[in-house]
Design a protein around this motif. Structure first.
Motif, mmCIF file in Angstrom:
data_model
loop_
_atom_site.group_PDB
_atom_site.id
_atom_site.type_symbol
_atom_site.label_atom_id
_atom_site.label_comp_id
_atom_site.label_asym_id
_atom_site.label_seq_id
_atom_site.Cartn_x
_atom_site.Cartn_y
_atom_site.Cartn_z
ATOM 1 N N GLY A 173 0.784 -1.228 0.000
ATOM 2 C CA GLY A 173 0.000 0.000 0.000
ATOM 3 C C GLY A 173 0.817 1.279 0.000
ATOM 4 N N GLU A 174 2.123 1.159 0.019
ATOM 5 C CA GLU A 174 2.981 2.348 0.016
ATOM 6 C C GLU A 174 2.795 3.167 -1.267
ATOM 7 N N VAL A 175 2.718 2.473 -2.400
ATOM 8 C CA VAL A 175 2.499 3.121 -3.695
ATOM 9 C C VAL A 175 1.015 3.006 -4.031
ATOM 10 N N SER A 176 0.375 4.141 -4.256
ATOM 11 C CA SER A 176 -1.042 4.113 -4.641
ATOM 12 C C SER A 176 -1.295 5.165 -5.706
ATOM 13 N N TYR A 177 -2.309 4.907 -6.509
ATOM 14 C CA TYR A 177 -2.650 5.800 -7.613
ATOM 15 C C TYR A 177 -4.123 5.682 -7.926
ATOM 16 N N GLU A 178 -4.602 6.614 -8.735
ATOM 17 C CA GLU A 178 -5.935 6.488 -9.309
ATOM 18 C C GLU A 178 -5.795 6.672 -10.803
ATOM 19 N N THR A 179 -6.642 5.986 -11.522
ATOM 20 C CA THR A 179 -6.581 6.030 -12.973
ATOM 21 C C THR A 179 -7.970 5.833 -13.553
ATOM 22 N N ALA A 180 -8.241 6.503 -14.641
ATOM 23 C CA ALA A 180 -9.503 6.326 -15.358
ATOM 24 C C ALA A 180 -9.230 5.388 -16.523
ATOM 25 N N LEU A 181 -9.945 4.270 -16.540
ATOM 26 C CA LEU A 181 -9.773 3.252 -17.580
ATOM 27 C C LEU A 181 -11.124 2.770 -18.055
ATOM 28 N N ASP A 182 -11.171 2.335 -19.283
ATOM 29 C CA ASP A 182 -12.321 1.603 -19.799
ATOM 30 C C ASP A 182 -11.830 0.183 -20.029
ATOM 31 N N LEU A 183 -12.027 -0.681 -19.052
ATOM 32 C CA LEU A 183 -11.545 -2.053 -19.171
ATOM 33 C C LEU A 183 -12.191 -2.792 -20.331
ATOM 34 N N GLN A 184 -13.398 -2.397 -20.701
ATOM 35 C CA GLN A 184 -14.059 -3.023 -21.842
ATOM 36 C C GLN A 184 -13.405 -2.638 -23.168
ATOM 37 N N ALA A 185 -12.611 -1.559 -23.174
ATOM 38 C CA ALA A 185 -11.885 -1.158 -24.384
ATOM 39 C C ALA A 185 -10.681 -2.066 -24.618
ATOM 40 N N GLY A 186 -10.311 -2.826 -23.603
ATOM 41 C CA GLY A 186 -9.257 -3.809 -23.789
ATOM 42 C C GLY A 186 -8.095 -3.691 -22.833
ATOM 43 N N THR A 187 -7.495 -4.825 -22.577
ATOM 44 C CA THR A 187 -6.291 -4.966 -21.777
ATOM 45 C C THR A 187 -5.314 -5.761 -22.633
ATOM 46 N N PHE A 188 -4.088 -5.928 -22.145
ATOM 47 C CA PHE A 188 -3.159 -6.711 -22.961
ATOM 48 C C PHE A 188 -2.151 -7.460 -22.109
ATOM 49 N N ARG A 189 -1.615 -8.480 -22.723
ATOM 50 C CA ARG A 189 -0.512 -9.257 -22.173
ATOM 51 C C ARG A 189 0.587 -9.273 -23.233
ATOM 52 N N CYS A 190 1.816 -9.189 -22.762
ATOM 53 C CA CYS A 190 2.968 -9.080 -23.650
ATOM 54 C C CYS A 190 3.890 -10.273 -23.420
ATOM 55 N N ASN A 191 4.607 -10.675 -24.452
ATOM 56 C CA ASN A 191 5.527 -11.808 -24.337
ATOM 57 C C ASN A 191 6.989 -11.393 -24.222
ATOM 58 N N CYS A 192 7.265 -10.087 -23.957
ATOM 59 C CA CYS A 192 8.668 -9.693 -23.787
ATOM 60 C C CYS A 192 9.221 -10.400 -22.546
ATOM 61 N N SER A 193 10.526 -10.365 -22.402
ATOM 62 C CA SER A 193 11.150 -11.141 -21.330
ATOM 63 C C SER A 193 10.689 -10.731 -19.943
ATOM 64 N N VAL A 194 10.513 -9.451 -19.673
ATOM 65 C CA VAL A 194 10.103 -9.037 -18.322
ATOM 66 C C VAL A 194 8.610 -9.279 -18.099
ATOM 67 N N CYS A 195 7.774 -8.982 -19.070
ATOM 68 C CA CYS A 195 6.329 -9.225 -18.905
ATOM 69 C C CYS A 195 6.040 -10.713 -18.761
ATOM 70 N N ARG A 196 6.756 -11.531 -19.507
ATOM 71 C CA ARG A 196 6.555 -12.981 -19.418
ATOM 72 C C ARG A 196 6.905 -13.486 -18.023
ATOM 73 N N LYS A 197 8.021 -13.007 -17.474
ATOM 74 C CA LYS A 197 8.425 -13.461 -16.146
ATOM 75 C C LYS A 197 7.485 -12.961 -15.055
ATOM 76 N N LYS A 198 6.943 -11.749 -15.241
ATOM 77 C CA LYS A 198 6.023 -11.185 -14.239
ATOM 78 C C LYS A 198 4.568 -11.580 -14.515
ATOM 79 N N ARG A 199 4.314 -12.188 -15.667
ATOM 80 C CA ARG A 199 2.950 -12.515 -16.115
ATOM 81 C C ARG A 199 2.076 -11.259 -16.048
ATOM 82 N N SER A 200 2.609 -10.189 -16.611
ATOM 83 C CA SER A 200 1.932 -8.897 -16.580
ATOM 84 C C SER A 200 0.603 -8.924 -17.327
ATOM 85 N N TRP A 201 -0.377 -8.250 -16.750
ATOM 86 C CA TRP A 201 -1.683 -8.033 -17.374
ATOM 87 C C TRP A 201 -1.918 -6.536 -17.248
ATOM 88 N N LEU A 202 -1.953 -5.835 -18.369
ATOM 89 C CA LEU A 202 -1.886 -4.382 -18.353
ATOM 90 C C LEU A 202 -3.027 -3.721 -19.116
#
Length: 133
Positions: free
Chosen positions: A12-41
């Motif tokens: 909870g040390e880092v916090s933010y607010e953001t306006a997003l339309d999740l229905q507009a889409g999210t993504f997953r990337c296969n680069c080396s760091v995203c793959r290792k972190k299993r990023s969903w962005l």
């Protein structure tokens, strides 16, 4: 339609607010760091992102082209967002969807997911294999 979400790292040390339309889409990337972190962005514009706390707790990691600033909480290690520059998008924030504290299970389940081939710097093309992402 955009909705304001609150996101944070694990401690909870880092916090933010953001306006997003999740229905507009999210993504997953296969680069080396995203793959290792299993990023969903999801992508947010600078006007739709505001860091609320924890600037001093952020560590940064860059690699390869050094265009993306991978940020993480130095206390708990969680990467809740990154920021970068892109010719098509300009400055953008890549928000970790799994760090949105007030996104409902239904919103997450129904958010479309696209796959990008960041490993080969082809962000407009999905990789051949996505099941592991």
């Amino acid at each position: 339609m955009k909705k304001t979400y609150h996101g944070s790292c694990h401690c909870g040390e880092v916090s933010y607010e953001t306006a997003l339309d999740l229905q507009a889409g999210t993504f997953r990337c296969n680069c080396s760091v995203c793959r290792k972190k299993r990023s969903w962005l999801a992508v947010a514009s600078p006007e739709d992102f505001r860091l609320l706390s924890g600037r001093e707790a952020l560590g940064e990691y860059q690699f390869a082209s050094r265009k993306l600033h991978h940020l993480f909480c130095r206390n708990c290690g969680v990467s809740s967002y990154a920021w970068g520059e892109n010719e098509a998008l300009g400055t953008f924030f890549a928000v970790a969807v799994n760090c949105l504290d007030d996104a409902t299970a239904d919103e997450l389940v129904n958010a479309p997911v696209a796959y990008v081939d960041g490993l080969h710097e082809r962000y407009d093309t999905p990789p051949e294999e996505t099941r592991h992402l």
